[in-house]
Every structure is written in structure tokens, then in C-alpha cells.
Design an enzyme around this catalytic site. Sequence first.
Site, PDB file in Angstrom:
ATOM      1  N   GLU A 131      25.584 -19.394   5.872  1.00 28.58           N
ATOM      2  CA  GLU A 131      25.122 -19.771   4.518  1.00 28.58           C
ATOM      3  C   GLU A 131      26.262 -20.442   3.723  1.00 28.58           C
ATOM      4  OE1 GLU A 131      22.927 -16.468   2.577  1.00 28.58           O
ATOM      5  OE2 GLU A 131      24.439 -16.592   1.017  1.00 28.58           O
ATOM      6  N   THR A 142      25.298  -1.695  -3.660  1.00 24.45           N
ATOM      7  CA  THR A 142      26.549  -2.380  -3.327  1.00 24.45           C
ATOM      8  C   THR A 142      27.159  -1.773  -2.053  1.00 24.45           C
ATOM      9  OG1 THR A 142      26.784  -2.406  -5.708  1.00 24.45           O
ATOM     10  CG2 THR A 142      28.675  -3.175  -4.453  1.00 24.45           C
ATOM     11  N   VAL A 164      17.033   2.145 -14.176  1.00 21.90           N
ATOM     12  CA  VAL A 164      15.691   2.733 -13.984  1.00 21.90           C
ATOM     13  C   VAL A 164      14.810   2.351 -15.188  1.00 21.90           C
ATOM     14  CG1 VAL A 164      14.394   4.878 -13.685  1.00 21.90           C
ATOM     15  CG2 VAL A 164      16.654   4.638 -12.648  1.00 21.90           C
ATOM     16  N   LYS A 166      23.260 -10.051   9.998  1.00 26.53           N
ATOM     17  CA  LYS A 166      23.150 -10.473   8.585  1.00 26.53           C
ATOM     18  C   LYS A 166      24.491 -10.993   8.054  1.00 26.53           C
ATOM     19  CE  LYS A 166      21.807 -11.519   4.626  1.00 26.53           C
ATOM     20  NZ  LYS A 166      21.926 -10.870   3.384  1.00 26.53           N
ATOM     21  N   GLY A 202       0.773  -1.244   0.000  1.00 26.25           N
ATOM     22  CA  GLY A 202       0.000   0.000   0.000  1.00 26.25           C
ATOM     23  C   GLY A 202       0.800   1.288   0.000  1.00 26.25           C
ATOM     24  N   GLY A 222      17.397 -13.447  -0.949  1.00 31.59           N
ATOM     25  CA  GLY A 222      17.560 -13.253  -2.389  1.00 31.59           C
ATOM     26  C   GLY A 222      16.398 -12.475  -2.987  1.00 31.59           C
TER      27      GLY A 222
HETATM   28  N1  LIG Z   1      21.210 -10.548  -4.501  1.00 31.27           N
HETATM   29  C1  LIG Z   1      20.939 -11.045  -3.332  1.00 31.27           C
HETATM   30  O1  LIG Z   1      20.582 -12.209  -3.200  1.00 31.27           O
HETATM   31  C2  LIG Z   1      21.059 -10.201  -2.120  1.00 31.27           C
HETATM   32  C3  LIG Z   1      21.741  -9.016  -2.099  1.00 31.27           C
HETATM   33  N2  LIG Z   1      21.838  -8.287  -0.958  1.00 31.27           N
HETATM   34  C4  LIG Z   1      22.519  -7.012  -0.926  1.00 31.27           C
HETATM   35  O2  LIG Z   1      21.634  -6.035  -1.486  1.00 31.27           O
HETATM   36  C5  LIG Z   1      22.372  -5.027  -2.174  1.00 31.27           C
HETATM   37  C6  LIG Z   1      21.910  -4.982  -3.624  1.00 31.27           C
HETATM   38  O3  LIG Z   1      22.156  -6.243  -4.205  1.00 31.27           O
HETATM   39  P1  LIG Z   1      21.640  -6.636  -5.662  1.00 31.27           P
HETATM   40  O4  LIG Z   1      20.359  -5.965  -5.928  1.00 31.27           O
HETATM   41  O5  LIG Z   1      21.725  -8.103  -5.731  1.00 31.27           O
HETATM   42  O6  LIG Z   1      22.792  -6.031  -6.535  1.00 31.27           O
HETATM   43  P2  LIG Z   1      22.727  -5.339  -7.977  1.00 31.27           P
HETATM   44  O7  LIG Z   1      24.100  -5.394  -8.502  1.00 31.27           O
HETATM   45  O8  LIG Z   1      21.629  -5.903  -8.776  1.00 31.27           O
HETATM   46  O9  LIG Z   1      22.368  -3.841  -7.588  1.00 31.27           O
HETATM   47  C7  LIG Z   1      23.295  -3.018  -6.958  1.00 31.27           C
HETATM   48  C8  LIG Z   1      22.870  -1.609  -7.155  1.00 31.27           C
HETATM   49  O10 LIG Z   1      23.817  -0.745  -6.521  1.00 31.27           O
HETATM   50  C9  LIG Z   1      24.099   0.302  -7.453  1.00 31.27           C
HETATM   51  N3  LIG Z   1      25.365   0.972  -7.232  1.00 31.27           N
HETATM   52  C10 LIG Z   1      26.612   0.500  -7.445  1.00 31.27           C
HETATM   53  N4  LIG Z   1      27.525   1.467  -7.231  1.00 31.27           N
HETATM   54  C11 LIG Z   1      26.826   2.579  -6.897  1.00 31.27           C
HETATM   55  C12 LIG Z   1      27.193   3.913  -6.555  1.00 31.27           C
HETATM   56  N5  LIG Z   1      28.475   4.287  -6.497  1.00 31.27           N
HETATM   57  N6  LIG Z   1      26.212   4.787  -6.273  1.00 31.27           N
HETATM   58  C13 LIG Z   1      24.928   4.417  -6.292  1.00 31.27           C
HETATM   59  N7  LIG Z   1      24.523   3.193  -6.614  1.00 31.27           N
HETATM   60  C14 LIG Z   1      25.457   2.270  -6.904  1.00 31.27           C
HETATM   61  C15 LIG Z   1      24.125  -0.481  -8.744  1.00 31.27           C
HETATM   62  O11 LIG Z   1      24.206   0.367  -9.847  1.00 31.27           O
HETATM   63  P3  LIG Z   1      25.122  -0.116 -11.104  1.00 31.27           P
HETATM   64  O12 LIG Z   1      24.289  -1.014 -11.903  1.00 31.27           O
HETATM   65  O13 LIG Z   1      25.500   1.158 -11.762  1.00 31.27           O
HETATM   66  O14 LIG Z   1      26.334  -0.798 -10.541  1.00 31.27           O
HETATM   67  C16 LIG Z   1      22.834  -1.239  -8.617  1.00 31.27           C
HETATM   68  O15 LIG Z   1      21.715  -0.480  -8.875  1.00 31.27           O
HETATM   69  C17 LIG Z   1      23.842  -5.419  -2.018  1.00 31.27           C
HETATM   70  O16 LIG Z   1      24.362  -4.758  -0.896  1.00 31.27           O
HETATM   71  C18 LIG Z   1      23.787  -6.921  -1.743  1.00 31.27           C
HETATM   72  O17 LIG Z   1      24.894  -7.350  -1.028  1.00 31.27           O
HETATM   73  C19 LIG Z   1      21.230  -8.666   0.192  1.00 31.27           C
HETATM   74  C20 LIG Z   1      20.542  -9.834   0.237  1.00 31.27           C
HETATM   75  C21 LIG Z   1      20.402 -10.696  -0.894  1.00 31.27           C
HETATM   76  O1  LIG Z   2      23.056 -11.923   1.122  1.00 34.19           O
HETATM   77  C1  LIG Z   2      22.716 -12.773   0.335  1.00 34.19           C
HETATM   78  C2  LIG Z   2      21.892 -13.896   0.758  1.00 34.19           C
HETATM   79  O2  LIG Z   2      21.718 -13.957   2.116  1.00 34.19           O
HETATM   80  C3  LIG Z   2      23.109 -12.644  -1.073  1.00 34.19           C
HETATM   81  O3  LIG Z   2      22.618 -13.647  -1.865  1.00 34.19           O
HETATM   82  C4  LIG Z   2      24.532 -12.481  -1.273  1.00 34.19           C
HETATM   83  O4  LIG Z   2      24.744 -12.051  -2.575  1.00 34.19           O
HETATM   84  C5  LIG Z   2      25.260 -13.764  -1.057  1.00 34.19           C
HETATM   85  O5  LIG Z   2      26.566 -13.565  -1.402  1.00 34.19           O
HETATM   86  P1  LIG Z   2      27.722 -13.942  -0.408  1.00 34.19           P
HETATM   87  O6  LIG Z   2      27.652 -15.414  -0.187  1.00 34.19           O
HETATM   88  O7  LIG Z   2      28.953 -13.526  -1.114  1.00 34.19           O
HETATM   89  O8  LIG Z   2      27.461 -13.150   0.830  1.00 34.19           O
END
Ligand SMILES: NC(=O)C1=CN([C@@H]2O[C@H](COP(=O)(O)OP(=O)(O)OC[C@H]3O[C@@H](n4cnc5c(N)ncnc54)[C@H](OP(=O)(O)O)[C@@H]3O)[C@@H](O)[C@H]2O)C=CC1
Ligand SMILES: O=C(CO)[C@H](O)[C@H](O)COP(=O)(O)O
Length: 520
Positions: free
Chosen positions: A207, A91, A47, A200, A34, A146
Site C-alpha cells: 500500500e 491499537t 462508547v 496484512k 444478524g 479502512g
Molecule cells: N483505520 C484504518 O483504516 C484501519 C485500521 N486498522 C487497525 O485497526 C485497529 C483500530 O484502528 P482504528 O479504529 O482506526 O483506530 P482508533 O484510534 O479509532 O481506535 C483504536 C481503539 O483502540 C483503543 N485503545 C487504545 N489503547 C488501548 C488500551 N490500552 N486498551 C484498550 N483499548 C485501547 C482506543 O481507545 P482510545 O481512544 O482510548 O485510545 C480506540 O478505541 C488498529 O490496530 C489499526 O491499525 C486496520 C485496518 C484499517
Molecule cells: O491498515 C490500514 C489499511 O490497510 C490502515 O488504513 C492503516 O491505518 C494504514 O496505516 P499505515 O499505512 O501506517 O499502515
Amino acid sequence: MSNTPDAVKQFKRIGVVGAGNMGSMMAFAFSEIGLDVSIWDVKRENVDSFAKQLQQAKGLKGEIEPIHDVDEFMRSLDGQGERKLFIFSITHGYPADSVLSQIKQDLKKGDIILDGGNEHYRNTERRQKECEEIGVSWIGMGVSGGYQSARHGPSMSPGGDPDSLDGVVPLLELYAAKDPKTGMPCVMNMGPRGAGHYVKMIHNGIEVGMMSAICEAWSFLSSGLGLSYDEIGNIFAKWNDSGEMRTTYLLNLAADICRTTKSSQGEQKGEGASNVDGYVLDDILDKVVQDDDSSEGTPTWSIIESASRHVSAPTLASGLYFRIASGNRAERLKVAQKIGMPTPNSVTGIKEREAIIEQLRRAVYCVFLSSFCQGLEIISRASIEEEWNIDLAKCIQIWRAGCIIQSEYIADMFQPLLNKEENHQLTNMKLLDRVAQELQQNYAAIKHVVATGASFDHYLPAISSTLEYMKYVGGAKLPTQFMEAEMDYFGAHSYNKPGVPGEDPGPTAKGSHHYEWKPA
Ligand SMILES: NC(=O)C1=CN([C@@H]2O[C@H](COP(=O)(O)OP(=O)(O)OC[C@H]3O[C@@H](n4cnc5c(N)ncnc54)[C@H](OP(=O)(O)O)[C@@H]3O)[C@@H](O)[C@H]2O)C=CC1
Ligand SMILES: O=C(CO)[C@H](O)[C@H](O)COP(=O)(O)O
């Protein structure tokens, strides 16, 4: 609007920073509960790609606005709820500092930023201090499960200012995965400062230990016992169905992976397309590079933390070192030519195949259980040293659904024990009778698996280091006696004596005895 929960009314709109895998899914999920959503990403293409997905999206409630310009993004959040609310999903490291510096002048007292990335807890604490100066609350929030869970309800571990957490947790409860047993949302205030990101980080360390065991088991079943991927998928599914590893998310996934075949079309985007029969798994190279390219830091930080908090965590470390060694394949292949190690062989001379599969099941369980012990112990030590007061039973509660390490039997075992007052500051999980019993009951099985696997050159980093862990964490007389002697010989490091009151066992402190082995 009358059915809208107060938690949603209070914020009305959320600003999502990052339209990557996770951020995009969060935007849809927040709309579904919502909230209106503004989503911005530093990269235009991200975007645009999100805007395309938005065209296909169904079942949304709140309006979603994909925005290219950061100032426009900030304006879109002005005058909405009582306070601005953001979630960052970018990141770790520099990116969050960079975005914070771009939006800081538009933040107001009371605004809340949830950092949903996998950030190092010290970075979180630094940003918390910076934001405190302008009355803004920076919450370090682990998000697990994820992109699938980010879409439908993750497990979350927020930590930071308690008043802001009181304000935002009710909203997060609407979003979070729900424990199937009790319906409880898998999100809770983990504690002050960096506590949430710490939990985390350790989740990810656990994991890695668990994933290592599963890949070692897959390899043993495949190249050791010659089972087909479908047969292995059925074994993983059976392990996941009942017993000590019931409802383990990673095993469920493992079964799926073993059964996923290629098709002429492939999946939605054509990956896995082939006119020849085969498994998608065979399209995947053996390189895990997250550590080498620093795109993820959590497992590495977990091991650094284990050493600096003095917790023995060899299962987590072995899983990490295994994947680190896998990452640089080019170098590995060069070493392979020089070192000429054997590859895993078919296991021969087995009378009953079912028996060794059962021993393997128990060995994998030992790794899972040891991973939890090691992870919880690191959290417990850190919590005491940092005065976070993290409730370990709450960690188990939020790991019951939505996250990668969910494992029902293990959660059912730990939670009631950790809920007991006498265990609130427990730093050694093997002191819990039930945990000790489980490890002890499965010792013969893991020993047999390691012995058999080693004779046939199998890869067993997490399984074999867990066997050693089980032996030495409860060893009444360790050969480290000799290590202590050598240290005294070369460094006059001194020692304690056996059987001397106050020394044996005595405190964890240096002894007063030195033997002049070789005068200088
Ligand atoms: N994937 C997963 O399973 C999980 C991920 N995470 C965490 O969530 C976060 C996002 O992960 P995820 O969506 O998978 O990663 P993505 O690589 O899909 O997204 C990362 C985002 O961060 C942006 N980014 C990178 N550098 C900058 C910068 N200097 N300024 C602003 N934005 C920036 C990227 O832009 P660009 O494309 O330009 O690099 C992108 O939009 C990470 O911290 C990851 O560790 C947590 C749990 C699970
Ligand atoms: O946070 C996570 C899951 O819990 C993400 O999947 C992450 O990308 C896992 O990568 P790593 O094993 O390198 O932390």
C-alpha cells in the site's frame, strides 16, 4: 430465525472490543448480518460517541449494546452461542495484552478471539500460546479497506488454529467484501500462527509503495505539467478505467481527492467549510506521522522483514522513508533552510504533453507491479521459513475486493500463475514470464520519467527506486563486483570467481578466494 445462516446461529452474539473508527463500523456490519453485538471500549467517550451513532443507524438486524464496564461486557456474552466470539479492533502492542488480561478469567475453553488490529505477527503468536493454555483460540486477522469497508465488507486475512478457523470463516464470509467477478468472499484461512497478520502487514507495505507513486505522479502533473486538480483527477480516473491499472482502489480515491472542492457548509461535520473556492487537498499539510508516533507499525515491520528475509524491496522502503521524512516537518523546515534544495519546476521543452503523461502512467504501473512483486516475495520467503504454507494465489484472491491495494489487472495476471503447482513456493515473481515481460515493456517509459523528473527537480522516491530495482534485479553484471573486492580488501571476506564451475553462478554462499591486497 429460520432464514438465519447457521454461521450466525452458532455464535448468536459477538463482543467487539474497541469503538474507534474500525470497531464501530464492524459493530454495525455484524448486526446487519444478524448477530447481536456487545461493544466495549476502554474509553467512556468512545462508547458514548458510538451510542449516538447507533441512534441514527438504519437497517440493523441484531441488537447492539454499547457497554462501559468490561465485566458487564463479558456477562453480556455469557450463555449466548456455543462459544464466545470476540473481535478486537484496537491499537497494536500493549492494548491487546491489557484487554486480554482484563477478560482472561471469564474466557472458557472453545472461545475465539479475532484480533482485527494491525498487530505484529510475533505478538500474535505470543498471545496464541498464552490463550492455547486455557483452550481459547486467538486468531490474528488482518482487516483491510479502512472504515468504509469495515462498515460494508472488508478484505480479511485470518491466521491461527485451523479448527477454530473452520468454525469462524463461514461467518466472516458473510461479512467480507465479495469479488465482483466471481462473488467469492475476500476472506480465507491464510495459515497457522502469525500467517494472517503477516499477510496484512505486507499488504500495508505494498500500500505504501503504491501510495508513494500516486503522490509523486500527482506532484509531477501538478507542478511539473501545470495541470489543474480537476484535470489530474480526470487522468487518474482514466488510468483507473482501463489498461494495466484498471480498477485500482487507490487511483479511484485519488481521482475523488483531486475533484473534491470546499463548500460553504463543508462535509457533515463542517470540515472543508469555506466561502472561498478551493480544494480540500490544499487544506492538508504534507506530514504523514503514523510511523513517527508509532500509531501504525505495519509498513516499518514490512521493511524490517524484507531485510531479515533477504528480499530486495526498495519500492516499499522508498515509500516508507519518504513518509518518515515527511513526518517531522519542523525539523525538515530547518534542514530546508540549510540545504536549500530546489523545489519541483515546471517541465519545459515537451513536444507532446500526452506522451509524457502516458510514460508517467506506465512508470506508476511499474511501481504498482514492483510493489506486488516485492510484497509477495517477502510473504513467500517467510512462509517457507516459518512453515506457514501460505498460498500466494489466496492472498491475491482476498485482495480482489474490500482492501486498499485491490488492482484488477494485477490480480488477473498473478492469480492464475500463482495457482500453478510449480509456482506454489515461488520466491521471485520476476521469474514469471508475464511479469518479466510487463516490466521489460515499460522500462523505457519509467526511465524517461525519472530522467525528466530529475532534470526538473521532481520528487520521485518510489518511481526512481523502482527504475533501479528493475535494472539491478535482472542485471547480468553488477558493479557489486567492486563492493565485493572492497570487502575482501578490508575484511578478508573472500569472493567467488567469474566463469568457475560451482562458483559462477554457484550457490548463494561465500567464495573460497581471498587476495592479500595489503598485508596487516
Ligand atoms: N483505520 C484504518 O483504516 C484501519 C485500521 N486498522 C487497525 O485497526 C485497529 C483500530 O484502528 P482504528 O479504529 O482506526 O483506530 P482508533 O484510534 O479509532 O481506535 C483504536 C481503539 O483502540 C483503543 N485503545 C487504545 N489503547 C488501548 C488500551 N490500552 N486498551 C484498550 N483499548 C485501547 C482506543 O481507545 P482510545 O481512544 O482510548 O485510545 C480506540 O478505541 C488498529 O490496530 C489499526 O491499525 C486496520 C485496518 C484499517
Ligand atoms: O491498515 C490500514 C489499511 O490497510 C490502515 O488504513 C492503516 O491505518 C494504514 O496505516 P499505515 O499505512 O501506517 O499502515
